[in-house]
Enzyme design. Sequence first.
Site, PDB file in Angstrom:
ATOM      1  N   LYS A  45       7.994   1.223  -3.754  1.00 53.05           N
ATOM      2  CA  LYS A  45       8.882   0.567  -2.794  1.00 53.05           C
ATOM      3  C   LYS A  45      10.126   1.402  -2.506  1.00 53.05           C
ATOM      4  O   LYS A  45      10.774   1.240  -1.482  1.00 53.05           O
ATOM      5  CB  LYS A  45       9.251  -0.830  -3.280  1.00 53.05           C
TER       6      LYS A  45
HETATM    7  C1  LIG Z   1       4.776  -4.223  -4.031  1.00 50.36           C
HETATM    8  C2  LIG Z   1       3.786  -3.563  -4.898  1.00 50.36           C
HETATM    9  C3  LIG Z   1       2.416  -3.506  -4.550  1.00 50.36           C
HETATM   10  C4  LIG Z   1       1.853  -4.193  -3.319  1.00 50.36           C
HETATM   11  O1  LIG Z   1       2.322  -3.643  -2.129  1.00 50.36           O
HETATM   12  P1  LIG Z   1       2.076  -4.364  -0.718  1.00 50.36           P
HETATM   13  O2  LIG Z   1       2.642  -3.445   0.286  1.00 50.36           O
HETATM   14  O3  LIG Z   1       2.817  -5.655  -0.784  1.00 50.36           O
HETATM   15  O4  LIG Z   1       0.652  -4.563  -0.540  1.00 50.36           O
HETATM   16  C5  LIG Z   1       1.563  -2.822  -5.386  1.00 50.36           C
HETATM   17  N1  LIG Z   1       2.003  -2.231  -6.525  1.00 50.36           N
HETATM   18  C6  LIG Z   1       3.301  -2.268  -6.893  1.00 50.36           C
HETATM   19  C7  LIG Z   1       3.708  -1.632  -8.165  1.00 50.36           C
HETATM   20  C8  LIG Z   1       4.236  -2.923  -6.090  1.00 50.36           C
HETATM   21  O5  LIG Z   1       5.519  -2.966  -6.472  1.00 50.36           O
END
Ligand SMILES: *Cc1c(COP(=O)(O)O)cnc(C)c1O
Length: 466
Positions: A112
């Site tokens: 993120k």
């Molecule tokens: C947010 C997150 C996801 C999922 O991502 P999306 O874009 O919501 O599908 C997967 N793995 C981790 C570690 C995350 O923080």
Amino acid sequence: MRYISTRGEAPALGFEDVLLTGLATDGGLYVPESLPHFSLEEIRSWRGLPYSELAFKVMHPFVDDAIPADDFRKMLDETYSVFAHKAVAPLVQLDTNEWVMELFRGPTLAFKDFALQLLGRLLDYVLEKRKQHVVIMGATSGDTGSAAIEGCRRCEHVDIFILHPHQRVSEVQRRQMTTVQGDNIHNIAVRGNFDDCQRMVKESFGNQSFLGAKTQLAAVNSINWARIMAQIVYYFHASLALGGPDRSMAFSVPTGNFGDIFAGYLAKKMGLPISQLVIATNRNDILHRFMSGNKYEQHQLEHTLSPSMDIMVSSNFERLLFDLHGRDGLAVKTLLENAAKGPVSIEDYRWKHARKLFDSDAVDDKTTCDTIREIYEQNEYLLDPHTAIGVRAARNCRRDPAVPMITLGTAHPAKFPDAVAESGLTVEPPLPAHMADLFEREERYTVLDNDISGVQEFIAKHWKNA
Ligand SMILES: *Cc1c(COP(=O)(O)O)cnc(C)c1O
């Protein structure tokens, strides 16, 4: 570049407004009116570019004249220089033609950061120009909160209030939020659960009168267009590193809200040769159930070892539905209004088209642990539970061994030591050196009762110019 709503009734907006807007006024999500398309020759000419320069090439058409090119370049240089690896998103080989792209070298050790480090800088730039201020309010059960806080820590024109359920997030995750120092950073521990936090945020967006006239709320949740945009870049990065665009790639993407994988779908539409996209979910498998049986149906939330993918509905999926319906906003609106009441299906030929675009798999906790153990035994390489789901799905769904298969590594294993322990391994994933003192750093947060008026009063009193 103009942006339109997936439900067809909200006004089109430019990049700046899309950045500051969450949901469109008709309840839809914003998408670009048209996508840029790059020729193979152009993509080939990007070989060897540093990550931030590649990011400029891929994202500039979306930002367009909202930000002068030189300013945008500088912003991208700063954004990707905070990552603790020169390659920003290094590739690690697991087996012949099989790879993990490590997207967890940013400040909060999860993918993120790619989007939220940029989003904070974009917001501050636009707010500076407009002489405006915003209050970001969000609820978190873990990853998003810390990435958002890190992304906004240097923003002049943003105060951020993140609500987390008191004593219900892991210590690593809490410390990643509460040890970030800054006058504009406010952590609130609510004596309640995650749903209570989320409800307070939602209600506050519905009625912002508690804030007064001098500021307004902004959201940085996964439906924000700029987050998707930033995630398109690393598909190009991986491809170019492994011989693209002159050979095609396959990607497996651990996903919950369909954000990360939707970015891969866009990369393909923008001209990058991608021959397979695998949707990898945990037991919260609404996407996998839709892909296998053409039924989009909400089930109870399951708590799994991969908590960042624990969702009941998949908010960004609406963006794909919009394309599957020939960009007919009214059709999407009707479909999703029905989906809120019960299971829905789409016309068979549309569903078959979706199946051509994506493969899918759902992986339970036991198989997740087996995969963590298996990869460690094969390579002495530790996966976090989310990435392990991606690797398992990649191996289950792979169509052509001649095509490089790249799993997106979404988090560092040190963030999820419980899953590693449950896999039966006795290794403990250490925090990376730059975070090794996390448990000694000073924490700052305020514990409040599970009561919206108290929380709103706190926010109204504590933002910068209050
Ligand atoms: C947010 C997150 C996801 C999922 O991502 P999306 O874009 O919501 O599908 C997967 N793995 C981790 C570690 C995350 O923080």
